[in-house]
Design an enzyme around this catalytic site. Structure first.
Site, PDB file in Angstrom:
ATOM      1  CE  LYS A 182      -1.782   2.692   3.041  1.00  0.00           C
ATOM      2  NZ  LYS A 182      -1.859   3.999   2.322  1.00  0.00           N
ATOM      3  N   GLY A 234       7.311   4.763   8.250  1.00  0.00           N
ATOM      4  CA  GLY A 234       6.432   5.910   8.461  1.00  0.00           C
ATOM      5  C   GLY A 234       6.605   6.477   9.855  1.00  0.00           C
ATOM      6  CB  SER A 235       4.421   8.695  11.814  1.00  0.00           C
ATOM      7  OG  SER A 235       3.243   7.941  12.044  1.00  0.00           O
ATOM      8  CB  THR A 236       7.240   7.152  16.167  1.00  0.00           C
ATOM      9  OG1 THR A 236       8.575   7.259  15.652  1.00  0.00           O
ATOM     10  CG2 THR A 236       7.277   6.385  17.474  1.00  0.00           C
ATOM     11  CD  GLU A 237      -0.303   9.419  16.012  1.00  0.00           C
ATOM     12  OE1 GLU A 237      -1.480   9.500  16.406  1.00  0.00           O
ATOM     13  OE2 GLU A 237       0.240  10.316  15.331  1.00  0.00           O
ATOM     14  N   GLY A 239       3.540   3.412  13.705  1.00  0.00           N
ATOM     15  CA  GLY A 239       4.325   2.224  14.000  1.00  0.00           C
ATOM     16  C   GLY A 239       3.916   1.565  15.304  1.00  0.00           C
ATOM     17  CD  GLU A 256      13.094   3.964   8.123  1.00  0.00           C
ATOM     18  OE1 GLU A 256      13.031   4.927   8.920  1.00  0.00           O
ATOM     19  OE2 GLU A 256      12.974   4.070   6.910  1.00  0.00           O
ATOM     20  CB  CYS A 290      12.825   8.729   8.703  1.00  0.00           C
ATOM     21  SG  CYS A 290      13.559   7.584   7.532  1.00  0.00           S
ATOM     22  CD  GLU A 387      10.443  12.271  12.080  1.00  0.00           C
ATOM     23  OE1 GLU A 387      11.283  11.799  11.305  1.00  0.00           O
ATOM     24  OE2 GLU A 387       9.438  11.646  12.463  1.00  0.00           O
TER      25      GLU A 387
END
Length: 476
Positions: A182, A234-237, A239, A256, A290, A387
């Site tokens: 995706k 993508g974003s930590t949130e 993830g 990642e 990133c 970030e």
């Protein structure tokens, strides 16, 4: 003496964008099961480029079933046969690189110079590299006859759409897995063009499936019970949400995520070289990286000299049309991302940091943000902790190597770092102390398909690239 640059635009005529695209499932393009669509726009002009299908849960199920069906034959192929497909894909990418570079700059907003000279060569290189591994898996260090996992569900971001696709798909196919991928909602076009490349290369149906859609599509893919491997950048949130979803299942996962990298400049560093590394570290791809060097840690004794040189260099950066070959900094990817960058930069000013940006005229249409640096930043400032994912640099100082390490590690992230010094012993000492997955010395943002990439702490886990990148797709 100053020089004026005449416009040098790359032609859009090399790309034929269809007015609408369906989902690529089982080797064919088809509309979403419920007929839903969304528009993808060019961030430099806000022009609607195309209409794209919004995949539903039923579409995810259909794509996973197609990948599962294809897995039996694909995984049974000798590695040398799978390699032929990967080599063919790599060559087609090279042949169509100009077309793909223009498409990427249109849909993403990044300068054509970067998509042409950085992104596309690395995309092809990853397929070439993993094609070479396909018949050598017995010698990869993971035991005799390592087996693929099955169906890989892969979700990629909008900052390097085609490159992140290559990072995910190339090792998955080389190891005998099949894929449902995706792409990001704001940058779906290059993945759809890649689907056409798969057909052009004669890849068996169902081995690669492309589902466009928003976060709900990605969530359905991650949660699907017949997906064996999840790969996310993508974003930590997001993830963390994925980690919660797969907890308690037998799915293998690599994440990642975000970063807040420190670029550390010592007093013996070559200033001009360091300045180029700093600029490349934070302003490459508009800071949508990133592993961007978003925190500059400079030794106090050279702070003034370095900042003077850095400001002069920033004054030469050209912001504008991504398709102009003279452009250094293109458009911010979306209105949402521009709003986040603006809010964090305003917070930096409100908290007392001193803001500076070179004089530059921003286009009136599209999403734009001038290259910016903040001085007088402390570790308590939001711009030093969060970030930003934009062309914003926070400058902090240090006196000793120990202080530099303490400040560099004072972050929930741990993806990358840079060290600038002429002393090899100091580089090795620092690298051993810094808690970051990738550490560059006297350079920044250098990538190679043979080199593993990944982070610690809230920057995720697992490695992509190199021999290490095979493990995530093997049952070892």
């Amino acid at each position: 003496m100053t020089f004026d640059y005449a416009p040098a635009p790359e032609s859009r005529a090399v790309v034929d964008i269809a007015p609408s695209y369906g989902l690529f499932v089982d080797g064919e393009f088809a509309p979403a099961s419920d007929g839903k669509v969304f528009k993808t726009v060019s961030p430099s002009s806000e022009e609607v480029l195309s209409e794209v299908a919004q995949a539903s849960g039923d579409d995810v199920d259909r794509a996973v079933k197609a990948a599962r069906k294809a897995f039996e034959k694909w995984s049974a192929l000798p590695g040398a046969e799978r390699a032929k497909y990967l080599f063919r894909i790599a060559r087609i990418i090279q042949e169509r690189s100009r077309e793909l570079a223009v498409l990427e700059s249109l849909d993403n907003g990044k300068p054509i110079r970067e998509s042409r000279d950085a992104d596309l060569p690395l995309v092809a290189a990853h397929f070439f590299y993993y094609a070479g591994w396909a018949d050598k898996l017995d010698h990869a260090g993971y035991g005799p006859n390592p087996r693929p996992l099955g169906v890989a569900g892969q979700v990629i971001p909008w900052n390097f759409p085609l490159l992140m696709l290559a990072w995910k798909i190339a090792p998955a196919l080389a190891t005998g897995n099949t894929v449902v991928l995706k792409p990001a909602e704001t940058t779906p076009l290059s993945a759809l063009f890649f689907a056409d490349i798969c057909r052009q290369a004669g890849l068996p149906k169902g081995v690669v499936n492309i589902l466009t859609g928003d976060g709900s599509t990605g969530a359905a893919l991650v949660a699907h019970p017949d997906v064996n491997k999840v790969a996310f950048t993508g974003s930590t949130e997001v993830g963390k949400a994925i980690a919660r979803t797969v907890a308690g299942t037998d799915k293998k996962v690599t994440l990642e995520l975000g970063g807040k990298a420190a670029n550390i400049v010592f007093d013996d560093a070559p200033i001009d070289q360091a300045v180029e590394g700093i600029v490349n570290g934070i302003f490459f791809n508009q800071g949508h990286v990133c592993c961007a060097g978003s925190r500059l840690l400079v030794q106090e004794s050279v702070q003034e000299e370095l900042l003077d040189a850095l400001k002069r260099r920033m004054g030469t950066l050209r912001v504008g049309d991504p398709l102009d070959k003279n452009t250094d900094i293109g458009a911010i990817n979306s209105a949402e991302q521009l709003a986040r960058i603006t809010a964090l930069a305003d917070a930096g000013e409100a908290e007392g940091a001193e803001r500076w940006a070179p004089a530059c005229e921003l286009p009136t249409a599209g999403y734009w943000f001038a290259p910016t640096l903040f001085t007088g930043v402390t570790q308590a400032h939001r711009i030093a902790r969060e970030e930003i994912f934009g062309p914003v640099l926070s400058v902090l100082t240090f006196r000793t190597p120990e202080e530099a390490v303490a400040k560099a590690n004072n972050t929930p992230y741990g993806l990358s770092a840079g060290i600038w010094t002429e002393k090899g012993s100091r580089i090795l000492w620092m690298a051993n102390k810094l808690r970051a997955g990738v550490i560059w010395s006297n350079t920044f943002n250098k990538f190679d398909p043979a080199s593993p990439f990944g982070g610690y702490k809230e920057s995720g886990y697992g490695r992509e690239g190199g021999r290490h990148g095979l493990e995530a797709y093997l049952n070892v």
